[in-house]
Scaffold this active site. Structure first.
Site, short mmCIF file in Angstrom:
data_model
loop_
_atom_site.label_atom_id
_atom_site.label_comp_id
_atom_site.label_asym_id
_atom_site.label_seq_id
_atom_site.Cartn_x
_atom_site.Cartn_y
_atom_site.Cartn_z
N TYR A 144 -6.33 -6.09 10.23
CA TYR A 144 -6.17 -6.58 8.86
C TYR A 144 -6.48 -8.07 8.75
CZ TYR A 144 -4.31 -6.46 4.11
OH TYR A 144 -4.18 -6.53 2.74
N TYR A 186 0.88 -1.17 0.00
CA TYR A 186 0.00 0.00 0.00
C TYR A 186 0.92 1.22 0.00
CZ TYR A 186 -3.76 -3.18 1.53
OH TYR A 186 -4.69 -4.19 1.62
N LYS A 196 -12.01 -5.25 3.47
CA LYS A 196 -12.97 -5.78 4.44
C LYS A 196 -14.34 -6.16 3.86
CE LYS A 196 -10.52 -5.78 8.05
NZ LYS A 196 -9.70 -6.92 7.67
#
Ligand code: RFL
Ligand code: PHB
Length: 403
Positions: free
Chosen positions: A385, A201, A297
């Protein structure tokens, strides 16, 4: 036609619920507006939490997932030339995520549904809910054969963020909470090896970028883009140049370019509708809430919602106990809001906001610096996470414990 549970929508929420109910001996019929090919063809999620993997394993749906899924014990954040690896296994006592595309999950769910002869109606138009306030609701829909009526005891609204079910919760009791981000994600799939073995990321002055994958030979990349941008503005060369710039020279050295065979733009939004139940209607997954994809998610929340809903339905149908259904909305929302918080926070840390002040930017830099050196901060990221437990406070036995 009559069934116990009418499930609207054959996405991850609807189909996992149908499988869970079947395992508990509860009848259901799934009503889907599109075709199987359409639902299976949508390129979306790629990261499965351990709870999602465990749920699929319990249903015996993990044969390909075990063989082809990539287990990742770490993930990476890059900002201003620095990179921090979040060692999920070390920080959480063995935690990990599994990289396995939503398309593959859907294929496994549909294949098993076919094997078991589970009823799924595809191409159902004009789906409407009736009498959800009473004990005998029904669902009507139109197929080539005309208008059909499905009588049931309970309706599960699993019809995603553009579905109709949530609108059957009356305005007077419905509360919505929303944040629309001033950007989207432009994503591509390419048949090339990924830039690095783990996800990265990256935050860059031009915006966010994500290096992800579907397999050792298939890459999935995203870059933050304006909400008004069009796919036509992003020919492959422009995409690869911008991606490499944002990932930085070190990571870009590992990027293998190739033709993008899928390219799409998704807007980013945080949304929760409360409550997730009205009468005999129970909402699950994107039908009730959305998260920006940064925290990976969305699909996992769809699965955790239906794990809770299936437990409640089993109590109701098998043990004649309604308390699980009465508590479903509050129980699901408690976990949903934590995933909303994490996805919002991770988006805020890694994206460039057009309206950001110098102060806002310094906050991002300070937060990243803190993450680089603080095990506590890394642990907070890691435990979110890999996925929070279904019920963190030991007030109620977890699904795992009851299984
Ligand atoms: P879905 O998958 O949208 O399925 C809903 C189904 O309902 C049908 N439907 C109807 N059927 C009958 N009548 C109607 N009126 C209907 N209206 C709709 C639809 O055709 C569809 O088949 O919702 P569900 O099951 O709640 O699942 C949610 C997930 O699909 C979604 O949250 C994820 O894809 C989000 N997401 C990610 N989630 C993750 O967990 N990890 C990730 O890495 C991740 N990455 C992503 C994502 C979503 C993305 N996009 C494109 C939004 C990356 C992206 C780019
Ligand atoms: C993906 O591979 O599609 C993916 C991975 C991580 C995310 C979102 C999407 O946070």
């Amino acid at each position: 036609m009559r069934t116990q549970v009418a499930i609207v929508g054959a996405g991850p929420a609807g189909l996992v619920l149908a499988h869970l109910l079947r395992a508990a001996g509860i009848e259901s019929v799934v009503i889907e507006r599109r075709t199987r090919d359409y639902v299976e063809g949508r390129v979306r999620a790629g990261v499965l939490e351990q709870g999602t993997v465990a749920a699929l394993a319990r249903l015996g749906l993990d044969r390909r997932l075990r063989a082809e899924g990539l287990v990742h014990t770490g993930t990476n954040l890059a900002m201003d030339g620095g990179i921090v690896r979040i060692d999920m296994a070390d920080l959480t006592g063995g935690g990990a995520v599994t990289i396995y595309g939503q398309q593959e999950v859907m294929r496994d769910l549909f294949d098993a549904a076919e094997t078991h002869g589970m009823p799924i109606v595809f191409g159902a138009e004009d789906v409407r809910l009736h009498d959800i306030d009473g004990a005998s609701p029904s669902v009507s829909y139109r197929t080539a054969a005309g208008v059909q009526h499905l009588a049931c005891d309970v309706v599960a609204g699993c019809d995603g963020s553009h579905g109709i079910c949530r609108h059957f919760v009356p305005e007077a009791v419905r509360k919505t909470f929303e944040r629309v981000y001033p950007f989207g994600w432009l994503g591509i799939l390419a048949e090339v090896p990924p830039a690095a073995p783990e996800l990265i990321y990256a935050s860059h002055a031009n915006g966010f970028a994500l290096s992800s994958m579907r397999s050792p030979t298939r890459s999935r990349y995203y870059i933050q883009c304006g909400i008004d941008e069009r796919i036509e503005d992003w020919p492959d060369d422009r995409f690869w140049d911008e991606l490499c710039l944002r990932l930085g020279p070190e990571i870009a050295a590992g990027v293998v370019r190739g033709p993008a065979f899928e390219k799409s733009i998704a807007p980013l939004r945080s949304f929760v509708g409360e409550p997730m139940r009205h009468g005999r209607l129970f909402l699950a997954g994107d039908a009730a809430h959305s998260v920006p994809p940064t925290g990976a998610k969305g699909m996992n929340l769809a699965v955790s919602d239906v794990l809770m809903l299936a437990e409640a339905l089993e109590d109701f149908f098998v043990r004649n106990d309604q308390s699980g259904l009465d508590g479903y909305s509050a129980r699901a929302l408690a976990r949903v809001w934590k995933a909303e918080r994490f996805s919002w926070w991770f988006t805020g840390l890694t994206h460039r906001f057009p309206e950001a002040t110098g102060f806002d930017r310094r906050m991002q830099v300070a937060e990243f610096a803190y993450l680089r050196t603080s095990r506590a901060a890394q642990t907070a990221l890691a435990e979110n996470y890999i996925g929070l437990p279904l019920d963190p406070a030991a007030g109620r036995p977890s699904t795992e414990a009851r299984a």
